[in-house]
Design a protein around this motif. Sequence first.
Motif, PDB file in Angstrom:
ATOM      1  N   LEU A 170       0.874  -1.167   0.000  1.00  0.00           N
ATOM      2  CA  LEU A 170       0.000   0.000   0.000  1.00  0.00           C
ATOM      3  C   LEU A 170       0.911   1.216   0.000  1.00  0.00           C
ATOM      4  O   LEU A 170       1.762   1.351   0.897  1.00  0.00           O
ATOM      5  CB  LEU A 170      -0.907  -0.002   1.231  1.00  0.00           C
ATOM      6  CG  LEU A 170      -1.916   1.131   1.341  1.00  0.00           C
ATOM      7  CD1 LEU A 170      -2.920   1.068   0.184  1.00  0.00           C
ATOM      8  CD2 LEU A 170      -2.630   1.075   2.673  1.00  0.00           C
ATOM      9  N   SER A 171       0.806   2.080  -1.019  1.00  0.00           N
ATOM     10  CA  SER A 171       1.709   3.224  -1.123  1.00  0.00           C
ATOM     11  C   SER A 171       0.940   4.539  -1.095  1.00  0.00           C
ATOM     12  O   SER A 171      -0.187   4.633  -1.577  1.00  0.00           O
ATOM     13  CB  SER A 171       2.554   3.131  -2.396  1.00  0.00           C
ATOM     14  OG  SER A 171       1.740   3.232  -3.548  1.00  0.00           O
ATOM     15  N   PHE A 172       1.607   5.541  -0.525  1.00  0.00           N
ATOM     16  CA  PHE A 172       1.042   6.884  -0.439  1.00  0.00           C
ATOM     17  C   PHE A 172       2.119   7.876  -0.848  1.00  0.00           C
ATOM     18  O   PHE A 172       3.239   7.830  -0.333  1.00  0.00           O
ATOM     19  CB  PHE A 172       0.560   7.192   0.986  1.00  0.00           C
ATOM     20  CG  PHE A 172       0.011   8.577   1.141  1.00  0.00           C
ATOM     21  CD1 PHE A 172      -1.260   8.891   0.689  1.00  0.00           C
ATOM     22  CD2 PHE A 172       0.773   9.569   1.724  1.00  0.00           C
ATOM     23  CE1 PHE A 172      -1.762  10.176   0.812  1.00  0.00           C
ATOM     24  CE2 PHE A 172       0.272  10.855   1.867  1.00  0.00           C
ATOM     25  CZ  PHE A 172      -0.998  11.157   1.404  1.00  0.00           C
ATOM     26  N   LEU A 191       3.596   0.606   3.022  1.00  0.00           N
ATOM     27  CA  LEU A 191       3.501  -0.503   3.956  1.00  0.00           C
ATOM     28  C   LEU A 191       3.528  -1.759   3.091  1.00  0.00           C
ATOM     29  O   LEU A 191       2.697  -1.909   2.190  1.00  0.00           O
ATOM     30  CB  LEU A 191       2.201  -0.433   4.768  1.00  0.00           C
ATOM     31  CG  LEU A 191       1.957  -1.579   5.746  1.00  0.00           C
ATOM     32  CD1 LEU A 191       3.052  -1.645   6.807  1.00  0.00           C
ATOM     33  CD2 LEU A 191       0.587  -1.432   6.395  1.00  0.00           C
ATOM     34  N   GLU A 192       4.488  -2.649   3.346  1.00  0.00           N
ATOM     35  CA  GLU A 192       4.713  -3.791   2.481  1.00  0.00           C
ATOM     36  C   GLU A 192       4.683  -5.101   3.269  1.00  0.00           C
ATOM     37  O   GLU A 192       5.133  -5.161   4.401  1.00  0.00           O
ATOM     38  CB  GLU A 192       6.078  -3.671   1.796  1.00  0.00           C
ATOM     39  CG  GLU A 192       6.259  -2.381   1.040  1.00  0.00           C
ATOM     40  CD  GLU A 192       7.706  -2.112   0.674  1.00  0.00           C
ATOM     41  OE1 GLU A 192       8.483  -3.075   0.546  1.00  0.00           O
ATOM     42  OE2 GLU A 192       8.053  -0.931   0.513  1.00  0.00           O
ATOM     43  N   TYR A 193       4.163  -6.128   2.620  1.00  0.00           N
ATOM     44  CA  TYR A 193       4.199  -7.491   3.160  1.00  0.00           C
ATOM     45  C   TYR A 193       4.838  -8.376   2.095  1.00  0.00           C
ATOM     46  O   TYR A 193       4.477  -8.304   0.920  1.00  0.00           O
ATOM     47  CB  TYR A 193       2.794  -8.008   3.476  1.00  0.00           C
ATOM     48  CG  TYR A 193       2.771  -9.491   3.762  1.00  0.00           C
ATOM     49  CD1 TYR A 193       3.204  -9.989   4.976  1.00  0.00           C
ATOM     50  CD2 TYR A 193       2.349 -10.391   2.792  1.00  0.00           C
ATOM     51  CE1 TYR A 193       3.204 -11.355   5.230  1.00  0.00           C
ATOM     52  CE2 TYR A 193       2.343 -11.755   3.035  1.00  0.00           C
ATOM     53  CZ  TYR A 193       2.774 -12.229   4.252  1.00  0.00           C
ATOM     54  OH  TYR A 193       2.782 -13.575   4.489  1.00  0.00           O
ATOM     55  N   MET A 194       5.796  -9.195   2.496  1.00  0.00           N
ATOM     56  CA  MET A 194       6.443 -10.106   1.559  1.00  0.00           C
ATOM     57  C   MET A 194       6.509 -11.495   2.180  1.00  0.00           C
ATOM     58  O   MET A 194       6.800 -11.648   3.361  1.00  0.00           O
ATOM     59  CB  MET A 194       7.854  -9.643   1.218  1.00  0.00           C
ATOM     60  CG  MET A 194       8.550 -10.582   0.246  1.00  0.00           C
ATOM     61  SD  MET A 194      10.118  -9.984  -0.422  1.00  0.00           S
ATOM     62  CE  MET A 194      11.120  -9.866   1.021  1.00  0.00           C
ATOM     63  N   ARG A 195       6.225 -12.500   1.356  1.00  0.00           N
ATOM     64  CA  ARG A 195       6.358 -13.903   1.753  1.00  0.00           C
ATOM     65  C   ARG A 195       7.256 -14.586   0.728  1.00  0.00           C
ATOM     66  O   ARG A 195       7.016 -14.494  -0.476  1.00  0.00           O
ATOM     67  CB  ARG A 195       5.007 -14.607   1.812  1.00  0.00           C
ATOM     68  CG  ARG A 195       5.118 -16.082   2.210  1.00  0.00           C
ATOM     69  CD  ARG A 195       3.755 -16.642   2.583  1.00  0.00           C
ATOM     70  NE  ARG A 195       3.823 -18.054   2.883  1.00  0.00           N
ATOM     71  CZ  ARG A 195       4.164 -18.576   4.055  1.00  0.00           C
ATOM     72  NH1 ARG A 195       4.489 -17.781   5.057  1.00  0.00           N
ATOM     73  NH2 ARG A 195       4.178 -19.881   4.236  1.00  0.00           N
ATOM     74  N   VAL A 196       8.307 -15.236   1.212  1.00  0.00           N
ATOM     75  CA  VAL A 196       9.243 -15.960   0.360  1.00  0.00           C
ATOM     76  C   VAL A 196       9.200 -17.423   0.765  1.00  0.00           C
ATOM     77  O   VAL A 196       9.326 -17.751   1.945  1.00  0.00           O
ATOM     78  CB  VAL A 196      10.678 -15.414   0.493  1.00  0.00           C
ATOM     79  CG1 VAL A 196      11.644 -16.208  -0.364  1.00  0.00           C
ATOM     80  CG2 VAL A 196      10.726 -13.944   0.144  1.00  0.00           C
ATOM     81  N   MET A 197       9.002 -18.295  -0.218  1.00  0.00           N
ATOM     82  CA  MET A 197       8.946 -19.744   0.034  1.00  0.00           C
ATOM     83  C   MET A 197       9.988 -20.412  -0.860  1.00  0.00           C
ATOM     84  O   MET A 197       9.946 -20.256  -2.086  1.00  0.00           O
ATOM     85  CB  MET A 197       7.556 -20.284  -0.271  1.00  0.00           C
ATOM     86  CG  MET A 197       6.480 -19.657   0.607  1.00  0.00           C
ATOM     87  SD  MET A 197       4.823 -19.799  -0.080  1.00  0.00           S
ATOM     88  CE  MET A 197       4.893 -18.630  -1.408  1.00  0.00           C
ATOM     89  N   GLN A 236       7.797 -11.042   5.907  1.00  0.00           N
ATOM     90  CA  GLN A 236       8.404  -9.770   6.291  1.00  0.00           C
ATOM     91  C   GLN A 236       7.387  -8.658   6.111  1.00  0.00           C
ATOM     92  O   GLN A 236       6.686  -8.596   5.101  1.00  0.00           O
ATOM     93  CB  GLN A 236       9.622  -9.492   5.417  1.00  0.00           C
ATOM     94  CG  GLN A 236      10.250  -8.132   5.634  1.00  0.00           C
ATOM     95  CD  GLN A 236      11.452  -7.928   4.745  1.00  0.00           C
ATOM     96  OE1 GLN A 236      12.324  -8.765   4.680  1.00  0.00           O
ATOM     97  NE2 GLN A 236      11.482  -6.813   4.038  1.00  0.00           N
ATOM     98  N   ILE A 237       7.329  -7.781   7.084  1.00  0.00           N
ATOM     99  CA  ILE A 237       6.512  -6.572   6.992  1.00  0.00           C
ATOM    100  C   ILE A 237       7.465  -5.393   7.078  1.00  0.00           C
ATOM    101  O   ILE A 237       8.366  -5.375   7.923  1.00  0.00           O
ATOM    102  CB  ILE A 237       5.468  -6.512   8.128  1.00  0.00           C
ATOM    103  CG1 ILE A 237       4.492  -7.674   7.981  1.00  0.00           C
ATOM    104  CG2 ILE A 237       4.728  -5.175   8.110  1.00  0.00           C
ATOM    105  CD1 ILE A 237       3.494  -7.804   9.109  1.00  0.00           C
ATOM    106  N   ALA A 238       7.284  -4.414   6.192  1.00  0.00           N
ATOM    107  CA  ALA A 238       8.189  -3.263   6.161  1.00  0.00           C
ATOM    108  C   ALA A 238       7.386  -1.982   5.985  1.00  0.00           C
ATOM    109  O   ALA A 238       6.361  -1.958   5.302  1.00  0.00           O
ATOM    110  CB  ALA A 238       9.196  -3.407   5.021  1.00  0.00           C
ATOM    111  N   LEU A 239       7.871  -0.937   6.596  1.00  0.00           N
ATOM    112  CA  LEU A 239       7.349   0.405   6.414  1.00  0.00           C
ATOM    113  C   LEU A 239       8.492   1.223   5.827  1.00  0.00           C
ATOM    114  O   LEU A 239       9.570   1.292   6.417  1.00  0.00           O
ATOM    115  CB  LEU A 239       6.875   0.999   7.741  1.00  0.00           C
ATOM    116  CG  LEU A 239       6.313   2.406   7.692  1.00  0.00           C
ATOM    117  CD1 LEU A 239       5.093   2.478   6.794  1.00  0.00           C
ATOM    118  CD2 LEU A 239       5.964   2.876   9.090  1.00  0.00           C
ATOM    119  N   SER A 240       8.290   1.791   4.663  1.00  0.00           N
ATOM    120  CA  SER A 240       9.357   2.512   3.968  1.00  0.00           C
ATOM    121  C   SER A 240       8.938   3.946   3.734  1.00  0.00           C
ATOM    122  O   SER A 240       7.760   4.265   3.608  1.00  0.00           O
ATOM    123  CB  SER A 240       9.652   1.877   2.608  1.00  0.00           C
ATOM    124  OG  SER A 240      10.008   0.528   2.763  1.00  0.00           O
TER     125      SER A 240
END
Length: 159
Positions: free
Chosen positions: A99-101, A110-116, A150-154
């Motif tokens: 979600l970007s502003f 606000l980002e969510y990443m899943r790596v498998m 991973q959750i990140a706020l950039s």
Amino acid sequence: TLTTTIVSAGFKATLGPVLVAGHGWYGKNAGSLFGHIFAMQHPQAGDISGFGAWGQAGLSFTPQLAFWVFGGIDKPNKAEILKAMGAYYTQNVQLCAMLSFVAGPLAFSLEYMRVMSDFTTGAVPATAAMGATPANPGAAERTYSNAMNQIALSGAFFF
């Protein structure tokens, strides 16, 4: 020496506030060009084929607020990579949402990443690629699956 052969195709389409894009490839010895999960392939290890693909979609709610999703896969040929490397990553999948502003020169997301990832140890031969002696000759093939979230706020300032 290694010969690299790749077939690839991609697309990008925009319809109003929606953007959709993707790319896919299939090839042989593509690590150094497409960032295959075995990017540093030794020429004596032999040919390794595989495929990769990614897709993304974005929706702009307003000129300042947007939501994006992304998915990608990288999958070398399991038999070829195990023959060449003995044990290695045999699949990697990434899924992301953002979600970007944007307000003038300021941007936040606000980002969510899943790596498998799957890591496979092959049936261990008496000698491995490039004459190395394996630690456990005769062991059976085994795959380990791992996942990471991973959750990140950039934030960024554009000047």
